[in-house]
Write a protein that holds these residues in place. Structure first.
Motif, PDB file in Angstrom:
ATOM      1  N   ILE A  82     -57.984  91.125  24.140  1.00  0.00           N
ATOM      2  CA  ILE A  82     -56.726  90.463  23.831  1.00  0.00           C
ATOM      3  C   ILE A  82     -56.992  88.957  23.919  1.00  0.00           C
ATOM      4  N   ASN A 109     -54.590  91.215  19.128  1.00  0.00           N
ATOM      5  CA  ASN A 109     -53.350  91.026  19.865  1.00  0.00           C
ATOM      6  C   ASN A 109     -53.496  89.792  20.742  1.00  0.00           C
ATOM      7  N   LYS A 176     -48.400  91.870  19.179  1.00  0.00           N
ATOM      8  CA  LYS A 176     -49.192  92.578  18.176  1.00  0.00           C
ATOM      9  C   LYS A 176     -49.457  91.627  17.022  1.00  0.00           C
ATOM     10  N   ASN A 177     -50.666  91.670  16.500  1.00  0.00           N
ATOM     11  CA  ASN A 177     -50.973  90.830  15.345  1.00  0.00           C
ATOM     12  C   ASN A 177     -50.168  91.300  14.139  1.00  0.00           C
TER      13      ASN A 177
END
Length: 454
Positions: A82, A109, A176-177
Motif C-alpha cells: 500500500i 491502493n 482503492k485505486n
C-alpha cells in the motif's frame, strides 16, 4: 506491507509535472526492510519557485537517471504494498502519470498520513508535514527533499499505527485505486489524434467549440485532459462530442494560433487564457547621473516594453543574465540594493557605474548595444522553424516590430523573393500577447533560425 514515499516535482501545469527526486521506504509495520532514493532527470525545466523551495536545479539533474531507468526498481520495491505518503493523492497521481507515459499500468491502493493524522490526532493547528512533525517532536532534516520528507513520514506513520490500536481507522482510510477507464468516445478521440505539434479544438453536440489548446504532442495532451479529475476537465469530458485539430509543425505557430483563436472564438472553458499572458515587462530610464537603468515593472500598456515576461521570477533571471552578458551594473538594474558599490564591482565584473567610477557615456554604450540587439520594436525579420513534414519549413514574418502572420514554404527562393513571400503568409492580428509569445520563444530557443530583412 507499506511503501512510504515522497516525490519532488518540476511544478507546472496539472499532469505535465515531471519527477525530480523520489525516495521510497519499504516498511513491514515494524521496521524498514528496503529503501530506494534517487534524483530523476525530468526532461523538462523546473519552475523557479520549486528551485527556491527544494534547492534542486536543472544543472543537478543533467546526469541523473531518467524515469524509465528507475521505473523497474520502483515497481520492485513497491510490489504488494500500500502506498503511504503525506498527501498521497498527489504522489500517487504523479507516479501513475509517469508510468502512463511509459505505457505501463501502475495501480496501488493508498494511505494518506494527512487524513490519518486528522482522525487520530485531531485539533492540531496545521497538518502540513513540517509543522505536524515539529508539533509531535519528530526530527525532520532536508525539508522539501524526498529522502528527508519520506524519513519523517516513516516515523509519523509508525506513531499513527501505534495510536490506532484496533487498526479500524487505518483499514477504513485505505483508498482503492480508481479504475481509470475512459468512455469509448474519449478513447476514440485519443486514438485518432496525432502525436504531433499543433492546435486542437473540442466541440460539443451542436458543433460549438468549448475549448482550444495547443501541444507539442496532441495525443498526449488529450490523454491528460481525459484522465484528469479536476472540475474543468470533468465538465469537458461530459460535454465533448468531437475533437478536431490542425498540425502546425512549429510550437511557435501553435502558440500564436492558439492565442488568436481563443481571442476570436472565446470558448467557454478558456476563460483563464483570455487574460494577458504576461505580468511583468522590462523598461529603461535615465537616472539623475545620466546612466541608463533597466527595470522590471508590472505590465503597463501605456509604457513601451523592451521585452515582457510571464512572471517576476522569469524577469529577474533574464535581467541577471543581461547584466552579466553586457557587463552592466546590478545596482543600476535594481538587482542589488546598496548605497555603495554593487557585488559585481567587488569581483571586477562591474566597471564602477554604481559609484560613478565609469562614465555614463561608456556605460550607456553597452546598454544601447543590448537595446539594439534585443529590442523588438524595430525588428524586420523572418523566424524560420519546423514545418508540418520533413520537406517543409514554417516562417513567421515580423515587420517593424509588428507580427504580420505565418506561412509554410518548401523552397528557399520562396522566402528570398518578397512578392512570393507575401502570398505565403496568412495575415494575423498583432497585439501585446503575440509579441510576448514571440519574444519568449526566441529567448528559450537560441538555435531557432532568424533571417534579418533589413
Amino acid at each position: 506491507m507499506y511503501a512510504i514515499l515522497d516525490i519532488e516535482t518540476t511544478g507546472g501545469k496539472y499532469n505535465e509535472e515531471g519527477i525530480t527526486e523520489i525516495a521510497i521506504y519499504r516498511f513491514n509495520g515494524h521496521e524498514v526492510v528496503d529503501q530506494f532514493s534517487s534524483l530523476v532527470n525530468p526532461e523538462r525545466s523546473i519552475q523557479p519557485f520549486v528551485v527556491n523551495l527544494t534547492g534542486i536545479n536543472n544543472q543537478m539533474l543533467r546526469s541523473a537517471p531518467k524515469f524509465y531507468e528507475v521505473a523497474k526498481r520502483i515497481i520492485e520495491i513497491t510490489e504488494d504494498c500500500i502506498l503511504v505518503a503525506h498527501n498521497a493523492k498527489f504522489d500517487n497521481r504523479i507516479l501513475t502519470t509517469e508510468f502512463d507515459r511509459l505505457g505501463y499500468k501502475y495501480e496501488k491502493n493508498t494511505l494518506c498520513t494527512v487524513e490519518l493524522s486528522k482522525k487520530l490526532i485531531p485539533d492540531l493547528p496545521s497538518y502540513s508535514l513540517g509543522k505536524l512533525v515539529k508539533s509531535l517532536g519528530i526530527p525532520l532534516t532536508d525539508r522539501h527533499r524526498a529522502q528527508g520528507d519520506a524519513r519523517a513520514t516513516v516515523t509519523l506513520f509508525k506513531m499513527l499505527l501505534n495510536k490506532d490500536t484496533s487498526k479500524n481507522i487505518i483499514e477504513a482510510a485505505v483508498r482503492k485505486n480508481p479504475k481509470r477507464q475512459l468512455e469509448p468516445k474519449l478513447l476514440d478521440f485519443i486514438a485518432e489524434a496525432p502525436s504531433e505539434t499543433g492546435v486542437y479544438y473540442m466541440h460539443r453536440k451542436d458543433g460549438k467549440i468549448i475549448y482550444i489548446g495547443k501541444s507539442k504532442n496532441i495525443k498526449k495532451r488529450l490523454t491528460q485532459h481525459f484522465t484528469s479529475d479536476n472540475r474543468k476537465s470533468k465538465r469537458i469530458q461530459l460535454e465533448v462530442t468531437n475533437v478536431t485539430y490542425e498540425k502546425t509543425g512549429s510550437d511557435l505557430i501553435a502558440q500564436l494560433k492558439e492565442s488568436e483563436e481563443i481571442k476570436r472564438i472565446k470558448p467557454i472553458y478558456n476563460r483563464a487564457q483570455r487574460k494577458t499572458l504576461f505580468n511583468n515587462q522590462l523598461t529603461s530610464f535615465k537616472n539623475e547621473n545620466g546612466y541608463i537603468n533597466l527595470a522590471i515593472e508590472k505590465s503597463d500598456g501605456r509604457k513601451k516594453a523592451i521585452t515582457t515576461f510571464t512572471n517576476y521570477q522569469q524577469a529577474k533571471a533574464v535581467l541577471f543574465k543581461i547584466t552579466e552578458d553586457y557587463t552592466l551594473c546590478q545596482k543600476l538594474n535594481g538587482l542589488h540594493k546598496t548605497k555603495g558599490s554593487c557585488f559585481q564591482y567587488s569581483i571586477k565584473e562591474c566597471n564602477g557605474a554604481c559609484i560613478n567610477e565609469e562614465t555614463p557615456e561608456a556605460y550607456n554604450e553597452r546598454v544601447n548595444q543590448f537595446l539594439q540587439d534585443k529590442s523588438y520594436k524595430n525588428q524586420h525579420m523572418l523566424i524560420v522553424d519546423r514545418g508540418r513534414d520533413v520537406e517543409e519549413k514554417s516562417v513567421v514574418l515580423i515587420e517593424d516590430g509588428q507580427y504580420k502572420g505565418f506561412g509554410y514554404f518548401s523552397l528557399n527562393h520562396q522566402i528570398t523573393n518578397p512578392e512570393i513571400l507575401k502570398t505565403l503568409i496568412n495575415p494575423m492580428q498583432n497585439n501585446r500577447d503575440v509579441q510576448h509569445i514571440i519574444q519568449n520563444y526566441l529567448r528559450k530557443n537560441k538555435k531557432v533560425k532568424t533571417v534579418n530583412l533589413d
